[in-house]
Design a protein around this motif. Structure first.
Motif, PDB file in Angstrom:
ATOM      1  N   ILE A 176       0.851  -1.192   0.000  1.00 36.22           N
ATOM      2  CA  ILE A 176       0.000   0.000   0.000  1.00 36.22           C
ATOM      3  C   ILE A 176       0.889   1.244   0.000  1.00 36.22           C
ATOM      4  CG2 ILE A 176      -1.840  -1.172   1.229  1.00 36.22           C
ATOM      5  CD1 ILE A 176      -1.117   0.627   3.697  1.00 36.22           C
ATOM      6  N   ASN A 177       0.294   2.358  -0.352  1.00 32.20           N
ATOM      7  CA  ASN A 177       0.969   3.640  -0.224  1.00 32.20           C
ATOM      8  C   ASN A 177       0.795   4.105   1.217  1.00 32.20           C
ATOM      9  OD1 ASN A 177       1.802   6.292  -0.158  1.00 32.20           O
ATOM     10  ND2 ASN A 177       1.060   6.725  -2.239  1.00 32.20           N
ATOM     11  N   ASP A 178       1.857   3.985   1.998  1.00 30.36           N
ATOM     12  CA  ASP A 178       1.741   4.258   3.432  1.00 30.36           C
ATOM     13  C   ASP A 178       1.813   5.738   3.762  1.00 30.36           C
ATOM     14  OD1 ASP A 178       4.387   4.650   2.892  1.00 30.36           O
ATOM     15  OD2 ASP A 178       5.145   3.233   4.388  1.00 30.36           O
ATOM     16  N   ALA A 179       1.857   6.578   2.719  1.00 30.96           N
ATOM     17  CA  ALA A 179       1.810   8.021   2.973  1.00 30.96           C
ATOM     18  C   ALA A 179       0.367   8.528   3.028  1.00 30.96           C
ATOM     19  CB  ALA A 179       2.571   8.769   1.879  1.00 30.96           C
ATOM     20  N   LEU A 180      -0.573   7.664   2.700  1.00 34.01           N
ATOM     21  CA  LEU A 180      -1.971   8.090   2.594  1.00 34.01           C
ATOM     22  C   LEU A 180      -2.766   7.711   3.845  1.00 34.01           C
ATOM     23  CD1 LEU A 180      -2.622   6.928  -1.091  1.00 34.01           C
ATOM     24  CD2 LEU A 180      -2.058   9.236  -0.291  1.00 34.01           C
ATOM     25  N   SER A 181      -3.938   8.327   3.959  1.00 29.38           N
ATOM     26  CA  SER A 181      -4.901   7.945   5.011  1.00 29.38           C
ATOM     27  C   SER A 181      -5.454   6.563   4.671  1.00 29.38           C
ATOM     28  CB  SER A 181      -6.060   8.952   5.021  1.00 29.38           C
ATOM     29  OG  SER A 181      -6.759   8.838   3.782  1.00 29.38           O
ATOM     30  N   ALA A 182      -6.224   5.997   5.604  1.00 27.70           N
ATOM     31  CA  ALA A 182      -6.839   4.693   5.336  1.00 27.70           C
ATOM     32  C   ALA A 182      -7.736   4.769   4.091  1.00 27.70           C
ATOM     33  CB  ALA A 182      -7.645   4.245   6.549  1.00 27.70           C
ATOM     34  N   GLU A 183      -8.566   5.815   4.010  1.00 27.93           N
ATOM     35  CA  GLU A 183      -9.438   5.970   2.832  1.00 27.93           C
ATOM     36  C   GLU A 183      -8.607   6.071   1.558  1.00 27.93           C
ATOM     37  OE1 GLU A 183      -9.528   7.795   5.614  1.00 27.93           O
ATOM     38  OE2 GLU A 183     -11.422   8.908   5.822  1.00 27.93           O
ATOM     39  N   ALA A 185      -5.515   5.169   1.022  1.00 26.48           N
ATOM     40  CA  ALA A 185      -4.745   3.954   0.715  1.00 26.48           C
ATOM     41  C   ALA A 185      -5.646   2.895   0.086  1.00 26.48           C
ATOM     42  CB  ALA A 185      -4.099   3.414   1.986  1.00 26.48           C
ATOM     43  N   ALA A 186      -6.896   2.814   0.555  1.00 29.08           N
ATOM     44  CA  ALA A 186      -7.826   1.839  -0.032  1.00 29.08           C
ATOM     45  C   ALA A 186      -8.144   2.231  -1.478  1.00 29.08           C
ATOM     46  CB  ALA A 186      -9.108   1.755   0.796  1.00 29.08           C
ATOM     47  N   ASP A 187      -8.424   3.517  -1.707  1.00 26.28           N
ATOM     48  CA  ASP A 187      -8.708   3.986  -3.079  1.00 26.28           C
ATOM     49  C   ASP A 187      -7.511   3.729  -3.986  1.00 26.28           C
ATOM     50  OD1 ASP A 187     -11.158   4.898  -2.299  1.00 26.28           O
ATOM     51  OD2 ASP A 187     -10.609   7.037  -2.270  1.00 26.28           O
ATOM     52  N   ASP A 188      -6.330   4.044  -3.476  1.00 26.81           N
ATOM     53  CA  ASP A 188      -5.106   3.889  -4.256  1.00 26.81           C
ATOM     54  C   ASP A 188      -4.855   2.414  -4.599  1.00 26.81           C
ATOM     55  OD1 ASP A 188      -2.450   5.219  -5.092  1.00 26.81           O
ATOM     56  OD2 ASP A 188      -1.793   3.511  -3.884  1.00 26.81           O
ATOM     57  N   TYR A 189      -5.102   1.547  -3.633  1.00 24.06           N
ATOM     58  CA  TYR A 189      -4.852   0.118  -3.876  1.00 24.06           C
ATOM     59  C   TYR A 189      -5.864  -0.425  -4.885  1.00 24.06           C
ATOM     60  CZ  TYR A 189      -2.393  -4.157  -2.494  1.00 24.06           C
ATOM     61  OH  TYR A 189      -1.583  -5.280  -2.484  1.00 24.06           O
ATOM     62  N   GLU A 190      -7.110   0.025  -4.768  1.00 19.67           N
ATOM     63  CA  GLU A 190      -8.115  -0.423  -5.737  1.00 19.67           C
ATOM     64  C   GLU A 190      -7.764   0.077  -7.141  1.00 19.67           C
ATOM     65  OE1 GLU A 190     -12.318  -0.639  -4.567  1.00 19.67           O
ATOM     66  OE2 GLU A 190     -12.809   0.447  -6.398  1.00 19.67           O
ATOM     67  N   ALA A 191      -7.300   1.323  -7.227  1.00 21.89           N
ATOM     68  CA  ALA A 191      -6.901   1.861  -8.537  1.00 21.89           C
ATOM     69  C   ALA A 191      -5.738   1.055  -9.104  1.00 21.89           C
ATOM     70  CB  ALA A 191      -6.507   3.336  -8.406  1.00 21.89           C
ATOM     71  N   PRO A 252      -5.923  -4.798  16.962  1.00 21.66           N
ATOM     72  CA  PRO A 252      -5.056  -3.663  16.658  1.00 21.66           C
ATOM     73  C   PRO A 252      -4.047  -3.996  15.552  1.00 21.66           C
ATOM     74  CG  PRO A 252      -4.631  -4.550  18.887  1.00 21.66           C
ATOM     75  CD  PRO A 252      -5.726  -5.369  18.287  1.00 21.66           C
ATOM     76  N   PRO A 253      -3.560  -2.982  14.832  1.00 20.12           N
ATOM     77  CA  PRO A 253      -3.946  -1.580  14.941  1.00 20.12           C
ATOM     78  C   PRO A 253      -5.306  -1.332  14.297  1.00 20.12           C
ATOM     79  CG  PRO A 253      -2.344  -1.860  13.189  1.00 20.12           C
ATOM     80  CD  PRO A 253      -2.516  -3.201  13.822  1.00 20.12           C
ATOM     81  N   PRO A 254      -5.972  -0.224  14.703  1.00 16.55           N
ATOM     82  CA  PRO A 254      -7.360  -0.010  14.280  1.00 16.55           C
ATOM     83  C   PRO A 254      -7.539   0.328  12.806  1.00 16.55           C
ATOM     84  CG  PRO A 254      -6.579   1.824  15.635  1.00 16.55           C
ATOM     85  CD  PRO A 254      -5.509   0.772  15.684  1.00 16.55           C
ATOM     86  N   GLU A 255      -6.550   0.983  12.180  1.00 18.75           N
ATOM     87  CA  GLU A 255      -6.748   1.445  10.801  1.00 18.75           C
ATOM     88  C   GLU A 255      -6.115   0.462   9.825  1.00 18.75           C
ATOM     89  OE1 GLU A 255      -6.157   5.477   9.894  1.00 18.75           O
ATOM     90  OE2 GLU A 255      -7.267   6.184  11.653  1.00 18.75           O
ATOM     91  N   ARG A 256      -6.924  -0.020   8.914  1.00 14.78           N
ATOM     92  CA  ARG A 256      -6.474  -1.025   7.961  1.00 14.78           C
ATOM     93  C   ARG A 256      -7.176  -0.838   6.622  1.00 14.78           C
ATOM     94  NH1 ARG A 256      -6.040  -6.396  10.683  1.00 14.78           N
ATOM     95  NH2 ARG A 256      -5.089  -6.014  12.692  1.00 14.78           N
ATOM     96  N   ILE A 257      -6.635  -1.438   5.587  1.00 14.24           N
ATOM     97  CA  ILE A 257      -7.411  -1.609   4.356  1.00 14.24           C
ATOM     98  C   ILE A 257      -7.599  -3.110   4.153  1.00 14.24           C
ATOM     99  CG2 ILE A 257      -6.454   0.506   3.390  1.00 14.24           C
ATOM    100  CD1 ILE A 257      -5.121  -1.354   1.241  1.00 14.24           C
ATOM    101  N   THR A 258      -8.606  -3.458   3.387  1.00 16.38           N
ATOM    102  CA  THR A 258      -8.912  -4.881   3.213  1.00 16.38           C
ATOM    103  C   THR A 258      -9.616  -5.143   1.889  1.00 16.38           C
ATOM    104  OG1 THR A 258     -10.044  -6.793   4.209  1.00 16.38           O
ATOM    105  CG2 THR A 258     -11.143  -4.668   4.433  1.00 16.38           C
ATOM    106  N   PHE A 259      -9.311  -6.301   1.292  1.00 13.11           N
ATOM    107  CA  PHE A 259     -10.139  -6.769   0.177  1.00 13.11           C
ATOM    108  C   PHE A 259     -11.542  -7.019   0.733  1.00 13.11           C
ATOM    109  CE2 PHE A 259      -6.875  -9.060  -2.817  1.00 13.11           C
ATOM    110  CZ  PHE A 259      -6.195  -7.870  -2.988  1.00 13.11           C
ATOM    111  N   THR A 260     -12.527  -6.932  -0.152  1.00 12.64           N
ATOM    112  CA  THR A 260     -13.911  -7.204   0.222  1.00 12.64           C
ATOM    113  C   THR A 260     -14.250  -8.657  -0.120  1.00 12.64           C
ATOM    114  OG1 THR A 260     -14.633  -6.473  -1.950  1.00 12.64           O
ATOM    115  CG2 THR A 260     -14.537  -4.796  -0.195  1.00 12.64           C
TER     116      THR A 260
END
Ligand SMILES: O=C(O)[C@H](O)[C@@H](O)[C@H](O)[C@H](O)COP(=O)(O)O
Length: 324
Positions: A176-183, A185-191, A252-260
């Protein structure tokens, strides 16, 4: 350790996959970033969980083929974690060979947790030399939104325990792009995934309209969660997104991205690697005859549309199952 670039960079830099050839490593940029008895035991818990012949497993002979897949489920029970690791390496290596030959690429999805340790045999002979690592493209089913060198990072876990020991081109490791917020990073990974579908690196499922990864290597928590899809959390019902985010993960940690689930369930193959007595209750519920649709654990919602789902377990994990 690799550095990452944005998903947008993939569009410009990752060349399309044509025919049986994967992009040359040099042209691919940094990412978007028991003692078992001699054979494992295969167990059927219910009529909806058919026994599949051991020959279809990676225990010898030809690798499984896509047309073999259907929607099969298998349960393998090993006497020791060591035996599980040996079998998991062979299974993964054979699928790598199959997909590399069929489509010139092998898309492998990793989870965090104990799965990485279970993959350790792939970093040793014979697989270190026999696997065509240049065909591998590595993804994460979930990632913690932390810097990639943080102790909680699934990328770091996989890099230290697996990826740093095998010659996968760094540009084919999609952190993931770890410079981004959770939102973000999820958008970036999907793109990133969408671009890799366009380039032919990732297949699409005609049946579901979601990406079809060749192999997803997953773990399960004691509560029955998989990826970062937790029991009772609304994310388990996501039907549109490929990748989403969570900011209140109970683990933990609370903020993550995930496949659906639509992405997990479109896989060609899933290996669900589950060991230890702490997971026995969730395994029992998942494989019990008395499933109810009202209180499904996330692991029970992992139902492949057209693929093969194999449980790699040890005796402790299945200790609450009857007739094992
Ligand atoms: O980032 C994560 O937390 C993981 O991806 C998670 O889904 C993990 O796979 C399970 O919790 C199982 O972890 P263990 O195998 O370590 O129990």
């Amino acid at each position: 350790m690799s550095t990452s670039v944005s998903a947008a960079a993939v569009a410009a830099l990752v060349p399309p996959l044509t025919g049986r050839r994967s992009p040359p490593a040099s042209r691919v940029p940094q990412i978007c970033r028991r003692r078992i008895r001699s054979k494992p035991r295969i167990f059927s818990s219910s009529p909806s969980f058919p026994i599949v012949p051991a020959a279809a497993m990676a225990t010898g002979g030809a690798a499984p083929t896509a047309s073999d897949a259907g929607s099969k489920k298998k349960l393998l029970i090993f006497d020791s974690e060591e035996d599980l690791a040996v079998s998991l390496a062979k299974y993964t290596a054979e699928l790598s060979e199959k997909f590399a030959a069929e489509r010139g690429a092998f898309t492998a999805v990793l989870s965090g947790g104990s799965l990485i340790e279970a993959l350790r045999k792939l970093t040793e002979p014979p697989y270190l030399d026999s696997v065509d690592w240049s065909k591998w493209h590595v993804f994460w089913v979930d990632e913690r939104v932390v810097p990639k060198d943080h102790v909680d990072s699934n990328y770091k876990l996989a890099y230290d325990g697996f990826l740093s020991k095998v010659p996968i081109p760094p540009g084919q490791v999609y952190a993931i792009n770890d410079a981004l917020s959770a939102e973000g990073a999820a958008d970036d990974y999907e793109a990133c995934l969408k671009q890799l579908v366009k380039n032919g690196v990732i297949s699409m499922s005609a049946a579901t309209g979601f990406p079809r990864f060749d192999l997803q290597l997953l773990g399960m928590g004691p509560d029955g969660h998989i990826a970062s899809l937790f029991p009772g959390h609304p994310l388990v019902n996501e039907k549109e997104r490929w990748v989403t985010y969570i900011k209140d993960s109970p683990k933990p940690p609370p903020e993550r991205i995930t496949f659906t689930f639509p992405v997990i369930n479109s896989s060609a193959y899933v290996a669900m690697v589950v060991t230890g007595a702490g997971k026995a209750a969730a395994v029992q519920k998942a494989l019990s005859d008395k499933q109810t649709s009202s209180d499904l654990l996330p692991v029970e919602m992992a139902v492949l549309q057209d693929g093969e789902f194999t449980w790699f377990t040890d005796k402790a994990a299945v200790s609450l199952l009857q007739n094992k």
